[in-house]
Design a protein around this motif. Sequence first.
Motif, PDB file in Angstrom:
ATOM      1  N   VAL A 320     -17.315 -42.864 -63.741  1.00 29.38           N
ATOM      2  CA  VAL A 320     -18.535 -42.165 -63.314  1.00 29.38           C
ATOM      3  C   VAL A 320     -18.877 -42.585 -61.893  1.00 29.38           C
ATOM      4  O   VAL A 320     -18.829 -43.771 -61.550  1.00 29.38           O
ATOM      5  CB  VAL A 320     -19.716 -42.496 -64.252  1.00 29.38           C
ATOM      6  N   ALA A 321     -19.207 -41.611 -61.078  1.00 38.28           N
ATOM      7  CA  ALA A 321     -19.682 -41.852 -59.714  1.00 38.28           C
ATOM      8  C   ALA A 321     -21.054 -41.215 -59.554  1.00 38.28           C
ATOM      9  O   ALA A 321     -21.423 -40.300 -60.296  1.00 38.28           O
ATOM     10  CB  ALA A 321     -18.706 -41.288 -58.690  1.00 38.28           C
ATOM     11  N   ILE A 322     -21.800 -41.707 -58.578  1.00 43.77           N
ATOM     12  CA  ILE A 322     -23.147 -41.193 -58.307  1.00 43.77           C
ATOM     13  C   ILE A 322     -23.256 -40.870 -56.826  1.00 43.77           C
ATOM     14  O   ILE A 322     -22.883 -41.692 -55.980  1.00 43.77           O
ATOM     15  CB  ILE A 322     -24.226 -42.230 -58.694  1.00 43.77           C
ATOM     16  N   LEU A 323     -23.736 -39.664 -56.502  1.00 45.64           N
ATOM     17  CA  LEU A 323     -24.066 -39.359 -55.110  1.00 45.64           C
ATOM     18  C   LEU A 323     -25.251 -40.250 -54.755  1.00 45.64           C
ATOM     19  O   LEU A 323     -26.351 -40.067 -55.278  1.00 45.64           O
ATOM     20  CB  LEU A 323     -24.413 -37.879 -54.937  1.00 45.64           C
ATOM     21  N   ASP A 348     -19.031 -46.165 -59.358  1.00 44.60           N
ATOM     22  CA  ASP A 348     -18.850 -45.842 -57.947  1.00 44.60           C
ATOM     23  C   ASP A 348     -20.129 -45.246 -57.370  1.00 44.60           C
ATOM     24  O   ASP A 348     -20.677 -44.277 -57.926  1.00 44.60           O
ATOM     25  CB  ASP A 348     -17.700 -44.842 -57.757  1.00 44.60           C
ATOM     26  N   LEU A 349     -20.594 -45.807 -56.268  1.00 47.62           N
ATOM     27  CA  LEU A 349     -21.770 -45.311 -55.547  1.00 47.62           C
ATOM     28  C   LEU A 349     -21.267 -44.655 -54.268  1.00 47.62           C
ATOM     29  O   LEU A 349     -20.802 -45.331 -53.356  1.00 47.62           O
ATOM     30  CB  LEU A 349     -22.731 -46.449 -55.243  1.00 47.62           C
ATOM     31  N   LEU A 350     -21.339 -43.335 -54.204  1.00 51.29           N
ATOM     32  CA  LEU A 350     -20.744 -42.566 -53.106  1.00 51.29           C
ATOM     33  C   LEU A 350     -21.782 -42.362 -52.009  1.00 51.29           C
ATOM     34  O   LEU A 350     -22.771 -41.650 -52.197  1.00 51.29           O
ATOM     35  CB  LEU A 350     -20.241 -41.218 -53.623  1.00 51.29           C
ATOM     36  N   GLY A 460     -14.857 -38.815 -52.243  1.00 48.94           N
ATOM     37  CA  GLY A 460     -14.824 -40.233 -52.580  1.00 48.94           C
ATOM     38  C   GLY A 460     -13.793 -41.053 -51.840  1.00 48.94           C
ATOM     39  O   GLY A 460     -13.393 -42.122 -52.316  1.00 48.94           O
ATOM     40  N   ILE A 461     -13.374 -40.601 -50.671  1.00 44.38           N
ATOM     41  CA  ILE A 461     -12.400 -41.354 -49.882  1.00 44.38           C
ATOM     42  C   ILE A 461     -13.143 -42.135 -48.807  1.00 44.38           C
ATOM     43  O   ILE A 461     -13.809 -41.554 -47.948  1.00 44.38           O
ATOM     44  CB  ILE A 461     -11.359 -40.432 -49.230  1.00 44.38           C
ATOM     45  N   GLY A 462     -13.048 -43.468 -48.863  1.00 52.62           N
ATOM     46  CA  GLY A 462     -13.758 -44.292 -47.893  1.00 52.62           C
ATOM     47  C   GLY A 462     -13.286 -45.731 -47.973  1.00 52.62           C
ATOM     48  O   GLY A 462     -12.101 -46.004 -48.181  1.00 52.62           O
ATOM     49  N   THR A 474     -10.458 -44.996 -52.871  1.00 54.46           N
ATOM     50  CA  THR A 474     -10.635 -43.607 -53.285  1.00 54.46           C
ATOM     51  C   THR A 474     -11.161 -43.592 -54.709  1.00 54.46           C
ATOM     52  O   THR A 474     -10.528 -44.147 -55.614  1.00 54.46           O
ATOM     53  CB  THR A 474      -9.319 -42.828 -53.212  1.00 54.46           C
ATOM     54  N   SER A 475     -12.306 -42.982 -54.900  1.00 53.39           N
ATOM     55  CA  SER A 475     -12.899 -42.925 -56.232  1.00 53.39           C
ATOM     56  C   SER A 475     -12.072 -42.016 -57.135  1.00 53.39           C
ATOM     57  O   SER A 475     -11.732 -40.888 -56.770  1.00 53.39           O
ATOM     58  CB  SER A 475     -14.332 -42.396 -56.150  1.00 53.39           C
TER      59      SER A 475
END
Length: 623
Positions: A320-323, A348-350, A460-462, A474-475
């Motif tokens: 799970v990721a969050i904007l 993941d915190l995007l 999610g690439i950073g 990369t998420s």
Amino acid sequence: MCGICCILVLAPQEGVSTHDIVGKDMFESLQRRGPNCSQQLSKEVPELGYNIFLSGHVLHMRGCLNPQPLQDTQGNLLLWNGEIFGGIEIGPEANDTLIILQHLSSCKNEESILSVFSTIQGPWTFIYYQAFSHCLWFGRDFFGRRSLLWQFKNAENLCLTLTSVSQSVSKCGNFPWQEVPACGLYKIDLQKNTSGNALAISWYPWKYRPIEYEFKTFHLGEEVQFIEEVPSFVSVFLNGSKLFPIVPITPMNYSVCETHTSSCEASSVNVESFLSDEKKILVHKFINVLSESVRRRVLFLPRCQIPTSSQFTISTKAKVAILFSGGVDSMVLAALADHHIPQDEPIDLLNVAFKQQKTSTKQKKKSNASRAPEEETVQDDNSSLNETTSFNVPDRITGLSGLKELQIINPARKWNFIEINITLEELKEMRQQRIRNLVQPLDTVLDDSIGCAVWFAARGIGTRTSNGEIQPYTSSAKVVLTGIGADEQLAGYSRHRVCYQTSGFEGLVKELGMELGRISSRNLGRDDRVIGDHGKEARFPFLDEAVVSFLNALPVWEKADLTLPRGIGEKLLLRMAAKELGLTASAVLPKRAMQFGSRIAKMENHKEKASDKCNRLLQSSID
């Protein structure tokens, strides 16, 4: 989540292939939405003069992987892009596409089909071919949380295309793509549409359960008319049976109380001062319903865990990721997700930032003078930018601050703070290659800014910092939570404050009702397309049916108090919930729109207005 496409051709000419109608770029976009399985199916019915081509591309989320379109023993065909979070019973390992088809297969009339879609809680679009009646049904959920576009053509053949994503901007032709309005369900009776010169579509508008309640322009009488523009050879009319699907939420509470005043002096007010025992009861009810919404959206995901020598298992990748901006919306979602996601699983915190350009002192003064409240920043001095600091945009600063709060709440959780840094060159390149086709048919400067920012964030690439070392990251999370819906329901925008100042509670509550009614056409279809382009699924906890019903039932002054300063009065109920969840500084951050917080609005043309048509979305080549 899936990419779905249906092409209906009336009076098809010999030698015309449906494969020729849709270009390669559309199918590639559909496959990016559904990378796990792709399948096509054609159905030709020459005796009635129609052909149907169906294409399904599946992002596998739960249960067994079933290719789409799904076909039953009766020849019925279903394309389904959605998630069942309530209303219809579904086990954690069940497949919702199969369950929906089972329900539809037992339907023998219009009323029973409408009953199925009146029951579902969760986001969806569908295309359903009922074989025995030769009817094609389609539609979106009440909020329009999943994208569905249509395009009509009437050249060699009359053709209707329904799809999650469209062709490139340059291939729109005379009849541009439009979002299918999320104002009901639609049916085409192919036994009656036999001429090949015109297309008739029956419309089944949403209706609230109380008979006396009438929503917007959707009335019960003969005067109901379809409110969207369609080509002259297409007619959309109220169904002859006068049947309606039932809206899955409680109607908005429009009561007003002009004598309501704040119990605290504005000069000394803080969020805690509102948390009386009585108010805490309401706040905890809100927390509970929102927490359940988050729970439904973060559990029952494929979690392939790695066995260890102990009795425990370790999951190394975030599901799970969050904007994530560090604002109150994303902080509350992160705190609640933490309650439900397995403890050994990262989140993941995007956090997206666009490289700031140097501005002169004169330009900066002029910009500050015209800045709206939502543009206020924590730090806005870019006079001495270098490569290290050029991405220190407001959302990066508040995001890092928010990360520290989350680490205090749960230091055992691995919080992956992903710094997604985008240059002007990459922005232009990816807008040209992918984003502009996903944003359409929306075309304003605001759509460009938010569409691009969300696309890069969801990709999610950073980089992330681990043990003091900056690492590429990369998420891999398939689910992306977003806070959209909080501002629309809890008076979070600066325009809500202006509305209250000019028209009081009566004007404010009408504005909030309008916000919810237009969220499908202004936001959700676009956001679903840009997030789905990465093979990920957007999920909107604030737009869960139970959350919306809870907030709709409250009088407006229980949700916001716009006599109070920014950072407190707007979204007051959510801010109190944040305090009860243990959040601190983030609970009182003023609203900052994504295009300003990420600084994408400062990248190109500073003189544009958000509502202007955006030429960059129409350009055929990179400048």
